[in-house]
Design a protein around this motif. Structure first.
Motif, PDB file in Angstrom:
ATOM      1  N   ALA A  32     -18.863 -10.711   1.986  1.00  0.00           N
ATOM      2  CA  ALA A  32     -17.645 -11.477   1.747  1.00  0.00           C
ATOM      3  C   ALA A  32     -16.461 -10.565   1.444  1.00  0.00           C
ATOM      4  O   ALA A  32     -15.361 -10.746   1.986  1.00  0.00           O
ATOM      5  N   VAL A  33     -16.683  -9.585   0.589  1.00  0.00           N
ATOM      6  CA  VAL A  33     -15.597  -8.668   0.230  1.00  0.00           C
ATOM      7  C   VAL A  33     -15.184  -7.828   1.432  1.00  0.00           C
ATOM      8  O   VAL A  33     -13.994  -7.569   1.661  1.00  0.00           O
ATOM      9  N   THR A  34     -16.147  -7.419   2.241  1.00  0.00           N
ATOM     10  CA  THR A  34     -15.819  -6.666   3.452  1.00  0.00           C
ATOM     11  C   THR A  34     -14.936  -7.492   4.377  1.00  0.00           C
ATOM     12  O   THR A  34     -13.963  -6.981   4.946  1.00  0.00           O
ATOM     13  N   ASN A  35     -15.243  -8.768   4.541  1.00  0.00           N
ATOM     14  CA  ASN A  35     -14.430  -9.632   5.388  1.00  0.00           C
ATOM     15  C   ASN A  35     -13.026  -9.818   4.818  1.00  0.00           C
ATOM     16  O   ASN A  35     -12.043  -9.855   5.568  1.00  0.00           O
ATOM     17  N   VAL A  36     -12.924  -9.932   3.499  1.00  0.00           N
ATOM     18  CA  VAL A  36     -11.605 -10.080   2.876  1.00  0.00           C
ATOM     19  C   VAL A  36     -10.758  -8.842   3.124  1.00  0.00           C
ATOM     20  O   VAL A  36      -9.588  -8.928   3.514  1.00  0.00           O
ATOM     21  N   VAL A  37     -11.350  -7.673   2.935  1.00  0.00           N
ATOM     22  CA  VAL A  37     -10.608  -6.423   3.068  1.00  0.00           C
ATOM     23  C   VAL A  37     -10.215  -6.176   4.518  1.00  0.00           C
ATOM     24  O   VAL A  37      -9.088  -5.762   4.815  1.00  0.00           O
ATOM     25  N   ARG A  38     -11.119  -6.438   5.450  1.00  0.00           N
ATOM     26  CA  ARG A  38     -10.874  -6.054   6.848  1.00  0.00           C
ATOM     27  C   ARG A  38     -10.124  -7.095   7.662  1.00  0.00           C
ATOM     28  O   ARG A  38      -9.335  -6.746   8.539  1.00  0.00           O
ATOM     29  N   HIS A  39     -10.384  -8.369   7.402  1.00  0.00           N
ATOM     30  CA  HIS A  39      -9.925  -9.371   8.353  1.00  0.00           C
ATOM     31  C   HIS A  39      -8.987 -10.428   7.784  1.00  0.00           C
ATOM     32  O   HIS A  39      -8.291 -11.082   8.555  1.00  0.00           O
ATOM     33  N   VAL A  89     -13.270  -2.469  -7.033  1.00  0.00           N
ATOM     34  CA  VAL A  89     -12.652  -1.242  -6.527  1.00  0.00           C
ATOM     35  C   VAL A  89     -12.139  -1.439  -5.105  1.00  0.00           C
ATOM     36  O   VAL A  89     -11.010  -1.059  -4.770  1.00  0.00           O
ATOM     37  N   ALA A  90     -12.946  -2.055  -4.239  1.00  0.00           N
ATOM     38  CA  ALA A  90     -12.566  -2.219  -2.838  1.00  0.00           C
ATOM     39  C   ALA A  90     -11.350  -3.123  -2.693  1.00  0.00           C
ATOM     40  O   ALA A  90     -10.422  -2.823  -1.932  1.00  0.00           O
ATOM     41  N   LEU A  91     -11.334  -4.235  -3.412  1.00  0.00           N
ATOM     42  CA  LEU A  91     -10.208  -5.163  -3.302  1.00  0.00           C
ATOM     43  C   LEU A  91      -8.929  -4.546  -3.845  1.00  0.00           C
ATOM     44  O   LEU A  91      -7.857  -4.678  -3.243  1.00  0.00           O
ATOM     45  N   THR A  92      -9.027  -3.863  -4.977  1.00  0.00           N
ATOM     46  CA  THR A  92      -7.846  -3.224  -5.551  1.00  0.00           C
ATOM     47  C   THR A  92      -7.308  -2.144  -4.631  1.00  0.00           C
ATOM     48  O   THR A  92      -6.092  -2.017  -4.431  1.00  0.00           O
ATOM     49  N   ALA A  93      -8.204  -1.352  -4.039  1.00  0.00           N
ATOM     50  CA  ALA A  93      -7.773  -0.298  -3.118  1.00  0.00           C
ATOM     51  C   ALA A  93      -7.079  -0.876  -1.888  1.00  0.00           C
ATOM     52  O   ALA A  93      -6.200  -0.230  -1.308  1.00  0.00           O
ATOM     53  N   ALA A  94      -7.469  -2.090  -1.483  1.00  0.00           N
ATOM     54  CA  ALA A  94      -6.858  -2.733  -0.323  1.00  0.00           C
ATOM     55  C   ALA A  94      -5.574  -3.479  -0.678  1.00  0.00           C
ATOM     56  O   ALA A  94      -4.975  -4.118   0.183  1.00  0.00           O
ATOM     57  N   PRO A 154       0.824  -1.200   0.000  1.00  0.00           N
ATOM     58  CA  PRO A 154       0.000   0.000   0.000  1.00  0.00           C
ATOM     59  C   PRO A 154       0.858   1.250   0.000  1.00  0.00           C
ATOM     60  O   PRO A 154       1.807   1.371   0.787  1.00  0.00           O
ATOM     61  N   VAL A 155       0.541   2.188  -0.885  1.00  0.00           N
ATOM     62  CA  VAL A 155       1.322   3.409  -1.037  1.00  0.00           C
ATOM     63  C   VAL A 155       0.690   4.531  -0.222  1.00  0.00           C
ATOM     64  O   VAL A 155      -0.511   4.770  -0.301  1.00  0.00           O
TER      65      VAL A 155
END
Length: 386
Positions: free
Chosen positions: A297-304, A262-267, A6-7
């Motif tokens: 599912a995507v929220t769990n991937v990004v956060r946890h 978008v969310a996965l790429t941003a993370a 992450p930049v």
């Protein structure tokens, strides 16, 4: 494909911290010469102690100035102050301890290029190279001549890197602002729609209530008709409001797929997300439940999860109970630290059951997988063979 670091923001997991620490550590290779010089005992005890302290202070200030300042910028005064300390330590150490310490000027150029304003960088980097060359003339002119080009190139290259990081941070802030403005606009639109829906109905209810109140003593039958009209209008208004709110709250699978990308790429997660799906014949309730499943599912991937990769698949399948639409979200992360299903998965299971679907979620050999299934056709269509 390796996970991108992450930049312009601090790491959010142990894996991210380790990746960023390794990335930082690679660039400390030029410190091998000063460390080796100290370890060989080429100096007196006092000089070795002073050199060790000076090197520790230099590295600490350098790391704080470059890597901390990129994510959470210092004030301009602090940047110039810390840069000034580095600008004093590098020449003093190199002049007193020998040519093995000339590599410190590489870090000095990096710090100046990454953190100073462009105008200051234009003179600070060449000045650093010049000072290094003059110091190198008394000990090892050939090494100093070779490092001059490296110092200048790295220093000015870091100006581009610093500008890229600052632009990335600004874009991230702008994206958050746009999202907030979009949410505000959605609230305003909902308020306008509710006003349009309820304005006429409430006005009519108020008018008929006044009429019923005036008619009640002398003409109870006409008053009763007015009350019946009030009840009808209020029921219709309630239906309109429920439809409006349901439309706002019901997510669409195509929009959630785009949002997942978008969310996965941003993370910093490498995402494999299908294109816009074919939802022909899929009931709205089923699509909505599947969209909620994807969002959770995507929220769990990004956060946890701390995952590097995440694959989203959407397939139509034929079963004994009829056609189903199956959503699979699989990542290579840890799946979080919980020992059982959380509130999100429990609520998601209930939502899918109401739509006639099922949910399975759990660890697999290389990560975590969530599978949600919903009917791809209404029961009447299945029974008729449509």
């Amino acid at each position: 494909m390796p996970r991108q670091i992450p930049v312009g923001r601090p790491p959010t997991s142990r894996r991210g911290l380790l990746a960023k620490s390794l990335w930082i550590g690679v660039w400390l290779v030029f410190l091998s010469s000063p460390v080796e010089d100290l370890a060989l005992g080429n100096h007196s005890t006092a000089a070795t102690a002073a050199g060790s302290c000076g090197l520790a202070v230099f590295v600490g200030i350098y790391l704080a100035l470059v890597f901390r300042n990129i994510g959470r910028p210092f004030s301009r005064g602090v940047v110039f102050g810390l840069g000034g300390v580095l600008g004093i330590l590098a020449p003093v150490l190199a002049y007193t301890l020998g040519s093995a310490w000339l590599g410190l000027f590489v870090y000095l150029a990096v710090a100046y290029g990454a953190t100073l304003p462009l105008r200051a960088t234009y003179w600070a980097v060449p000045a650093s190279a010049l000072v290094m060359y003059l110091i190198g003339l008394r000990s090892d002119e050939q090494e100093a001549r070779g490092l001059v080009v490296l110092v200048v190139l790295i220093g000015f290259a870091m100006t581009g890197v610093g500008q890229l990081v600052r632009t990335t941070i600004e874009l991230r802030k702008a994206r958050a602002t746009v999202a907030q403005l979009a949410a505000n606009e959605e609230r305003l639109r909902l308020a306008r729609d509710l006003h349009d829906l309820l304005g006429h109905s409430l006005s009519l209810i108020t008018l008929k209530s006044e009429l019923a109140g005036r008619m009640l003593p002398g003409d109870p039958e006409r008053a009763a008709r007015q009350v019946a009209d009030i009840e009808q209008v209020s029921r219709q208004a309630l239906v309109d409001v429920r439809e409006a709110v349901t439309g706002y709250r019901r997510p669409r699978l195509a929009a959630e797929l785009a949002g997942a990308q978008v969310a996965l790429t941003a993370a910093g997660v490498v995402a494999e997300v299908p294109a816009e799906p074919d939802l022909t014949g899929v009931p709205e309730e089923a699509e909505s439940a599947l969209a909620w499943a994807l969002r959770e599912a995507v929220t769990n991937v990004v956060r946890h999860s701390g995952a590097d990769r995440c694959a989203v698949r959407l397939l139509r399948q034929e079963t004994l109970d009829g056609p189903v639409l199956e959503l699979t979200v699989e990542d290579d992360g840890s799946g979080g630290s919980g020992t059982g299903p959380g509130n999100g998965l429990t609520g998601l299971t209930e939502r899918l059951q109401k739509a006639g679907g099922t949910l399975w979620a759990g660890r697999v050999r290389r990560g975590f997988r969530l599978v949600a299934r919903v009917p791809a056709a209404r029961p009447a269509d299945v029974g008729s063979g449509a």
